[in-house]
Design a protein around this motif. Sequence first.
Motif, mmCIF file in Angstrom:
data_model
loop_
_atom_site.group_PDB
_atom_site.id
_atom_site.type_symbol
_atom_site.label_atom_id
_atom_site.label_comp_id
_atom_site.label_asym_id
_atom_site.label_seq_id
_atom_site.Cartn_x
_atom_site.Cartn_y
_atom_site.Cartn_z
ATOM 1 N N LEU A 1 -8.727 -8.097 8.458
ATOM 2 C CA LEU A 1 -8.321 -6.841 9.102
ATOM 3 C C LEU A 1 -7.068 -6.251 8.462
ATOM 4 C CD1 LEU A 1 -8.797 -8.025 12.822
ATOM 5 C CD2 LEU A 1 -10.433 -6.762 11.406
ATOM 6 N N ALA A 2 -6.585 -6.903 7.404
ATOM 7 C CA ALA A 2 -5.360 -6.446 6.740
ATOM 8 C C ALA A 2 -5.659 -6.051 5.301
ATOM 9 C CB ALA A 2 -4.308 -7.549 6.760
ATOM 10 N N ILE A 3 -4.998 -5.000 4.846
ATOM 11 C CA ILE A 3 -5.108 -4.597 3.435
ATOM 12 C C ILE A 3 -3.711 -4.359 2.867
ATOM 13 C CG2 ILE A 3 -7.425 -3.542 3.491
ATOM 14 C CD1 ILE A 3 -5.952 -0.782 3.810
ATOM 15 N N ASP A 4 -3.592 -4.646 1.582
ATOM 16 C CA ASP A 4 -2.402 -4.218 0.853
ATOM 17 C C ASP A 4 -2.830 -3.012 0.034
ATOM 18 O OD1 ASP A 4 -0.898 -6.323 1.853
ATOM 19 O OD2 ASP A 4 -1.321 -7.630 0.152
ATOM 20 N N MET A 5 -2.138 -1.900 0.200
ATOM 21 C CA MET A 5 -2.494 -0.658 -0.495
ATOM 22 C C MET A 5 -1.222 0.018 -0.961
ATOM 23 S SD MET A 5 -4.726 2.562 0.983
ATOM 24 C CE MET A 5 -3.434 3.241 2.026
ATOM 25 N N SER A 6 -1.182 0.399 -2.235
ATOM 26 C CA SER A 6 0.042 0.997 -2.782
ATOM 27 C C SER A 6 -0.292 1.821 -4.021
ATOM 28 C CB SER A 6 1.034 -0.122 -3.136
ATOM 29 O OG SER A 6 2.245 0.419 -3.643
ATOM 30 N N THR A 7 0.718 2.515 -4.525
ATOM 31 C CA THR A 7 0.562 3.234 -5.796
ATOM 32 C C THR A 7 0.833 2.303 -6.975
ATOM 33 O OG1 THR A 7 2.887 3.895 -5.678
ATOM 34 C CG2 THR A 7 1.272 5.461 -4.818
ATOM 35 N N VAL A 8 1.502 1.161 -6.678
ATOM 36 C CA VAL A 8 1.860 0.192 -7.722
ATOM 37 C C VAL A 8 1.466 -1.211 -7.256
ATOM 38 C CG1 VAL A 8 3.771 1.496 -8.733
ATOM 39 C CG2 VAL A 8 4.192 0.041 -6.750
ATOM 40 N N ASP A 9 1.448 -2.168 -8.205
ATOM 41 C CA ASP A 9 1.036 -3.527 -7.840
ATOM 42 C C ASP A 9 2.197 -4.415 -7.428
ATOM 43 O OD1 ASP A 9 -1.623 -3.044 -8.070
ATOM 44 O OD2 ASP A 9 -1.769 -3.739 -10.152
ATOM 45 N N SER A 10 3.364 -3.843 -7.202
ATOM 46 C CA SER A 10 4.480 -4.671 -6.753
ATOM 47 C C SER A 10 5.010 -4.179 -5.411
ATOM 48 C CB SER A 10 5.584 -4.698 -7.813
ATOM 49 O OG SER A 10 5.730 -3.428 -8.378
ATOM 50 N N LEU A 11 5.492 -5.134 -4.648
ATOM 51 C CA LEU A 11 5.927 -4.882 -3.277
ATOM 52 C C LEU A 11 7.164 -3.989 -3.210
ATOM 53 C CD1 LEU A 11 5.596 -5.621 -0.240
ATOM 54 C CD2 LEU A 11 7.004 -7.640 -0.678
ATOM 55 N N ASN A 12 7.131 -3.038 -2.294
ATOM 56 C CA ASN A 12 8.269 -2.164 -1.991
ATOM 57 C C ASN A 12 8.766 -1.359 -3.190
ATOM 58 O OD1 ASN A 12 8.028 -3.209 0.563
ATOM 59 N ND2 ASN A 12 9.770 -4.611 0.401
ATOM 60 N N GLU A 13 7.839 -1.004 -4.077
ATOM 61 C CA GLU A 13 8.241 -0.184 -5.227
ATOM 62 C C GLU A 13 7.481 1.131 -5.300
ATOM 63 O OE1 GLU A 13 8.483 -2.450 -8.846
ATOM 64 O OE2 GLU A 13 9.900 -3.857 -7.928
#
Length: 247
Positions: free
Chosen positions: A169-181
């Motif tokens: 039920l959780a996803i990691d989604m971002s514009t970059v592959d590193s956390l909080n960047e």
Amino acid sequence: MKKYSWLLGLLVVLVIGGVIFKHLNTQTTTSDSSKSTSSKATSATSQSDLPAARASDWNLLVVNRDHPHDELNPTLTTVAGVQVDQRIANATTDFLAAAQKVDSAEHLISGYRSVAYQTQLYDRYVDQEMAGAAGTVNAGGGSITRAQAEKNVQTYSQPPKMSEHQTGLAIDMSTVDSLNESPKAVVKQIAALAPKYGFILRFPADGKKSTGVGYEDWHYRYVGVANAEYITKHNLTLEEYVAMLDK
Ligand SMILES: [Zn+2]
């Protein structure tokens, strides 16, 4: 006429007195009603707009360091290269599409992770911390104990059975592959539109006290639209919200 002048005088006094009384009364009423409005707003946080949800609902399952869980074996579907619980496949697809309209670089990084896979991942991170590898908290540092290495790892990854990625039920989604960047303005927009698709930004900066996890700009959790809207509107964490519900 003179005979009735006292009566006229009394009438004037009554009229003026009435106006003053009415004015005072209006002021009192106004402050009373603003008081009752604010107390209503406070109780609304805990009562009137609370969704008809239960802590035992499938989409509110809490998995964290205080609530470890054995392998859940959810039924999975692949969305944009990551696996999620099939019940949230459409919501994930729609959320990703909406996020990509904000920034076309938005992509899914991770979804379901089995307890076995989380074990491998966690152990690898611990080894890297102990070795002071690049990109770790202990990068370039000296030798540290396993306990210290685990402490470092837990600032960015959860131990096996304690990561909610095992729920699907959780996803990691971002514009970059590193956390909080990811750009902060982009994250803000995505987090704001997430509830419409049933997701919440799971680890907000001010939520560590109840979640046990520091800020993560990429980790979203599906909880359903009504729950997500309530949680976001009242600035709650999933832990705080579930504590308000009946089992
Ligand atoms: Zn995550």
